[in-house]
Write an enzyme that holds these catalytic residues in place. Structure first.
Site, PDB file in Angstrom:
ATOM      1  N   ASP A  86      -5.509   6.603   0.317  1.00 39.46           N
ATOM      2  CA  ASP A  86      -4.264   5.840   0.186  1.00 39.46           C
ATOM      3  C   ASP A  86      -3.353   6.404  -0.911  1.00 39.46           C
ATOM      4  O   ASP A  86      -2.189   6.025  -1.006  1.00 39.46           O
ATOM      5  CB  ASP A  86      -4.592   4.368  -0.090  1.00 39.46           C
ATOM      6  CG  ASP A  86      -3.407   3.449   0.163  1.00 39.46           C
ATOM      7  OD1 ASP A  86      -2.425   3.905   0.786  1.00 39.46           O
ATOM      8  OD2 ASP A  86      -3.478   2.279  -0.257  1.00 39.46           O
ATOM      9  N   ASP A 139       2.279   4.180   6.230  1.00 46.30           N
ATOM     10  CA  ASP A 139       1.146   4.359   5.326  1.00 46.30           C
ATOM     11  C   ASP A 139       0.139   3.240   5.532  1.00 46.30           C
ATOM     12  O   ASP A 139       0.250   2.168   4.939  1.00 46.30           O
ATOM     13  CB  ASP A 139       1.633   4.388   3.862  1.00 46.30           C
ATOM     14  CG  ASP A 139       0.482   4.592   2.880  1.00 46.30           C
ATOM     15  OD1 ASP A 139      -0.640   4.926   3.339  1.00 46.30           O
ATOM     16  OD2 ASP A 139       0.708   4.432   1.667  1.00 46.30           O
ATOM     17  N   LYS A 157       9.523  11.862  -0.269  1.00 41.82           N
ATOM     18  CA  LYS A 157       8.270  11.457   0.387  1.00 41.82           C
ATOM     19  C   LYS A 157       8.618  10.778   1.697  1.00 41.82           C
ATOM     20  O   LYS A 157       9.319   9.768   1.711  1.00 41.82           O
ATOM     21  CB  LYS A 157       7.476  10.508  -0.514  1.00 41.82           C
ATOM     22  CG  LYS A 157       6.280   9.830   0.178  1.00 41.82           C
ATOM     23  CD  LYS A 157       5.514   8.883  -0.748  1.00 41.82           C
ATOM     24  CE  LYS A 157       4.437   8.105   0.017  1.00 41.82           C
ATOM     25  NZ  LYS A 157       3.705   7.137  -0.833  1.00 41.82           N
ATOM     26  N   GLU A 175      -1.786   9.091  -0.886  1.00 39.85           N
ATOM     27  CA  GLU A 175      -1.405  10.217  -0.023  1.00 39.85           C
ATOM     28  C   GLU A 175      -0.059  10.818  -0.401  1.00 39.85           C
ATOM     29  O   GLU A 175       0.206  11.974  -0.104  1.00 39.85           O
ATOM     30  CB  GLU A 175      -1.388   9.769   1.446  1.00 39.85           C
ATOM     31  CG  GLU A 175      -0.088   9.115   1.933  1.00 39.85           C
ATOM     32  CD  GLU A 175       0.253   7.812   1.217  1.00 39.85           C
ATOM     33  OE1 GLU A 175      -0.664   7.196   0.632  1.00 39.85           O
ATOM     34  OE2 GLU A 175       1.429   7.416   1.206  1.00 39.85           O
ATOM     35  N   ASP A 235       7.615   3.528   3.702  1.00 43.15           N
ATOM     36  CA  ASP A 235       7.063   4.549   2.811  1.00 43.15           C
ATOM     37  C   ASP A 235       7.747   5.906   3.009  1.00 43.15           C
ATOM     38  O   ASP A 235       7.338   6.902   2.422  1.00 43.15           O
ATOM     39  CB  ASP A 235       5.544   4.645   3.024  1.00 43.15           C
ATOM     40  CG  ASP A 235       4.794   5.041   1.770  1.00 43.15           C
ATOM     41  OD1 ASP A 235       5.358   4.891   0.672  1.00 43.15           O
ATOM     42  OD2 ASP A 235       3.650   5.525   1.897  1.00 43.15           O
ATOM     43  N   LYS A 292      -5.524  -0.075   3.886  1.00 46.59           N
ATOM     44  CA  LYS A 292      -4.907  -1.143   3.095  1.00 46.59           C
ATOM     45  C   LYS A 292      -5.293  -2.500   3.668  1.00 46.59           C
ATOM     46  O   LYS A 292      -5.608  -2.605   4.847  1.00 46.59           O
ATOM     47  CB  LYS A 292      -3.367  -1.009   3.162  1.00 46.59           C
ATOM     48  CG  LYS A 292      -2.801   0.140   2.369  1.00 46.59           C
ATOM     49  CD  LYS A 292      -1.277   0.186   2.486  1.00 46.59           C
ATOM     50  CE  LYS A 292      -0.676   1.336   1.702  1.00 46.59           C
ATOM     51  NZ  LYS A 292      -0.854   1.226   0.246  1.00 46.59           N
ATOM     52  N   ARG A 336       1.259  11.753  -3.208  1.00 45.33           N
ATOM     53  CA  ARG A 336       1.163  12.907  -4.112  1.00 45.33           C
ATOM     54  C   ARG A 336       0.600  14.125  -3.386  1.00 45.33           C
ATOM     55  O   ARG A 336       0.912  15.258  -3.729  1.00 45.33           O
ATOM     56  CB  ARG A 336       0.330  12.534  -5.342  1.00 45.33           C
ATOM     57  CG  ARG A 336      -1.083  12.152  -5.029  1.00 45.33           C
ATOM     58  CD  ARG A 336      -1.751  11.355  -6.131  1.00 45.33           C
ATOM     59  NE  ARG A 336      -1.354   9.946  -6.131  1.00 45.33           N
ATOM     60  CZ  ARG A 336      -1.767   9.041  -7.001  1.00 45.33           C
ATOM     61  NH1 ARG A 336      -2.596   9.396  -7.969  1.00 45.33           N
ATOM     62  NH2 ARG A 336      -1.377   7.794  -6.927  1.00 45.33           N
TER      63      ARG A 336
HETATM   64  N1  BES Z   1       2.979   3.900  -0.522  1.00 44.33           N
HETATM   65  C1  BES Z   1       2.035   3.434  -1.475  1.00 44.33           C
HETATM   66  C2  BES Z   1       2.706   2.841  -2.722  1.00 44.33           C
HETATM   67  C3  BES Z   1       3.395   1.532  -2.507  1.00 44.33           C
HETATM   68  C4  BES Z   1       2.690   0.352  -2.567  1.00 44.33           C
HETATM   69  C5  BES Z   1       4.738   1.509  -2.306  1.00 44.33           C
HETATM   70  C6  BES Z   1       3.344  -0.836  -2.398  1.00 44.33           C
HETATM   71  C7  BES Z   1       5.389   0.316  -2.132  1.00 44.33           C
HETATM   72  C8  BES Z   1       4.702  -0.859  -2.189  1.00 44.33           C
HETATM   73  C9  BES Z   1       1.163   4.578  -1.944  1.00 44.33           C
HETATM   74  O1  BES Z   1       0.884   5.542  -0.995  1.00 44.33           O
HETATM   75  C10 BES Z   1      -0.143   3.967  -2.329  1.00 44.33           C
HETATM   76  O2  BES Z   1      -0.801   3.441  -1.483  1.00 44.33           O
HETATM   77  N2  BES Z   1      -0.475   4.039  -3.607  1.00 44.33           N
HETATM   78  C11 BES Z   1      -1.656   3.465  -4.114  1.00 44.33           C
HETATM   79  C12 BES Z   1      -2.245   4.432  -5.097  1.00 44.33           C
HETATM   80  C13 BES Z   1      -3.639   4.089  -5.516  1.00 44.33           C
HETATM   81  C14 BES Z   1      -4.600   4.289  -4.367  1.00 44.33           C
HETATM   82  C15 BES Z   1      -4.022   4.973  -6.684  1.00 44.33           C
HETATM   83  C16 BES Z   1      -1.291   2.165  -4.798  1.00 44.33           C
HETATM   84  O3  BES Z   1      -0.227   2.075  -5.402  1.00 44.33           O
HETATM   85  O4  BES Z   1      -2.067   1.219  -4.675  1.00 44.33           O
HETATM   86 ZN    ZN Z   2       2.292   5.770   0.471  1.00 44.59          ZN
HETATM   87 MN    MN Z   3      -0.748   5.030   0.230  1.00 40.10          MN
END
Ligand code: BES
Ligand code: ZN
Ligand code: MN
Length: 497
Positions: free
Chosen positions: A348, A271, A266, A350, A289, A278, A352
């Site tokens: 967010d 992000d 990825k 994204e 990310d 966020k 996947r």
């Molecule tokens: N890149 C983030 C995941 C992440 C969060 C990595 C904090 C490292 C530290 C990912 O793209 C994301 O935002 N995931 C969301 C998913 C949710 C919207 C279902 C998350 O983990 O909040």
């Molecule tokens: Zn992300």
């Molecule tokens: Mn994200």
């Protein structure tokens, strides 16, 4: 740091080695390791221990100068704790303490002569990796974007590892150095700011690697991704001014017909969350990310250095996730490369969306196994903290075997993963009223539903997913990328080659 390895014996003794410092181990019961005994003809080491100046506790040290009968200018006594069954933690703290003293010496070369073969449940290869990894870490600097560079590290620059008699550790040393160099690349990329480390930057790094190590490389641009119908990946790039890059690296070290291992990273270079933006606090950390992508590139550096006889394909799906008037909106429905439609309920989620198309693309290589590596979910940090990466696979025999291999490689490398489930039942949570799949699940088990989302795109091969959200970097004062899981991936590939 310059490393070499050398076996000392009765002719070529450690006492006669001319060097700035020799580090040898002593134990809590005031006993000397073999190497320490070899330097104690005069009894001065025993006397120093008797004086009570050194406890022998793991990581305690005492520096002696001008020991009679020893050619080295200094002898460093390092505590290893209990004598029988040396624990790996004790060994690691002895190594850390040794390197700390080495960094403060006037000397530039030294020998580290710790009992590599005597660590409980570990072999000498592990000891070599522990020393090389710790030494590398101790001189690593993150000053690429500082106008004044951090001062060059002092002290020992040339380190000789004393090998137990008869041990064949040349390959182990070369592998340890390759892995450490691979981690350095991963850390450098993870630490670079997102205005510099763009998808285009990652593509250029991959091109440089390809030139250095003779990998085949292809960088697919937006037009080609459109022709491939990567509607899911492209939907993530909509809000960004930075062009996406889909990087394919090939290391064909095996027989031409051997099925390759495919690593998919990825590579979200920033992000922001997109329209589902966020919160502001610590948003800077979302430059990390792309650490999945960086770990693929780092592993390729290690692979290239080792020249492993195995076929490996690296895919880096790189883009930014930004809000704008053109950005994908919550509720938008996109069509992935394999034809499944996806309702983007949260922009967010994204990672996947990017990975699913990369995983479909991987089908064309008839892979032996596909491993994706992603900072995929914050929930993985909630579940496992920063110690273990999350490992997800299906549970049939082929996948159990792959999972066991990855878990074992992680243990071996000190870069551990912990298994979490992938089960049909979780797919319920991803149902959409309007499309084949939603990109987020109903509440609960967000790391698992993310993995299950990906599972829908991996049914044509053996697949594993590593969620490295918690392990790829550390937050707080010493924030920065860790270089994980390059050791796990490299060790897995070494074991398979
Ligand atoms: N890149 C983030 C995941 C992440 C969060 C990595 C904090 C490292 C530290 C990912 O793209 C994301 O935002 N995931 C969301 C998913 C949710 C919207 C279902 C998350 O983990 O909040
Ligand atoms: Zn992300
Ligand atoms: Mn994200």
């Amino acid at each position: 740091m310059d490393f070499s390895i050398k076996a000392y014996d009765t002719k070529n003794t450690i006492a006669s080695a001319k060097t700035g410092c020799v580090a040898v181990a002593v134990f809590e019961n005031k006993q000397l390791s073999q190497a320490a005994q070899a330097l104690d003809a005069s009894g001065e080491i025993t006397a120093a221990l008797k004086s009570g100046d050194l406890t022998g506790k793991p990581g305690s040290t005492l520096l002696l100068r001008g020991v009679t009968g020893v050619a080295a200018a200094r002898v460093l006594l390092v505590g290893l704790g209990g004598q029988d069954a040396i624990g790996e933690k004790n060994f690691a703290s002895a190594v850390t303490a040794t390197l700390k003293v080495f960094a403060s010496l006037g000397a530039t070369d030294a020998i580290i002569a710790l009992p590599l073969a005597d660590v409980k449940e570990r072999d000498s290869n592990w000891g070599v990796r522990c020393i090389v990894g710790t030494a590398h870490e101790s001189v690593f600097r993150t000053d690429a974007q500082k106008s004044k560079k951090d001062p060059a590290p002092n002290g020992v620059r040339k380190l000789t590892i004393a090998a137990p008699a008869g041990a064949q550790l040349k390959t182990a040393l070369a592998q340890a150095i390759a892995i450490a160099n691979g981690m350095d690349l991963t850390k450098e990329l993870g630490n670079l700011s997102a205005n510099v480390c763009t998808p285009t930057y990652l593509a250029n790094v991959a091109r440089k690697l390809a030139a250095d190590y003779r990998f085949e490389i292809e960088v697919l641009e937006r037009k080609q991704l459109q022709a491939l119908r990567m509607g899911s990946f492209l939907s993530v790039t909509n809000g960004s001014e930075e062009p996406p890059k889909f990087i394919v690296l090939k290391h064909m070290g095996g027989k031409p017909k051997d099925a390759p291992v495919v690593l998919v990273g990825k590579g979200i270079t920033f992000d922001s969350g997109g329209i589902s933006i966020k919160p502001g606090a610590a948003m800077d950390e979302m430059k990390y990310d792309m650490c999945g992508a960086a770990s693929v590139l780092g592993t390729f550096r290690a692979l290239g250095e080792m020249g492993l006889k195995i076929n490996v394909i690296g895919i880096v799906a790189a883009c930014e996730n930004m809000p704008s008037g053109r950005a994908t909106k919550p509720g938008d429905i996109v069509t992935s490369m394999n034809g499944l439609t996806i309702e983007v309920l949260n922009t967010d989620a994204e990672g996947r969306l990017v990975l699913c198309d990369a995983l479909t693309y991987a089908e064309r290589f008839n892979p032996a196994a596909v491993i994706d590596i992603a900072t995929l979910t914050g929930a993985c940090i909630v579940a496992l903290g920063h110690h273990n990466s999350g490992l997800f696979t299906r549970a049939d025999a082929a996948h159990e075997k792959l999972a066991a291999e990855l878990l074992a490689a992680g243990k071996q490398a000190g870069d551990t993963a912990w298994r979490l489930p992938v089960e049909e039942a979780y797919n319920e949570q991803l149902k959409s009223n309007f499309a084949d799949l939603a990109n987020i699940g109903s509440p609960g088990g967000a790391s698992v539903t993310a993995a299950c989302f990906l599972e829908n795109f991996t049914r044509k091969y053996t697949w594993a997913h590593l969620d490295i959200a918690g392990t790829a970097w550390k937050s707080g004062g010493a924030k920065g990328a860790t270089g994980r899981p390059v050791p796990l991936l490299s060790t897995f590939l070494i074991n398979r080659s």
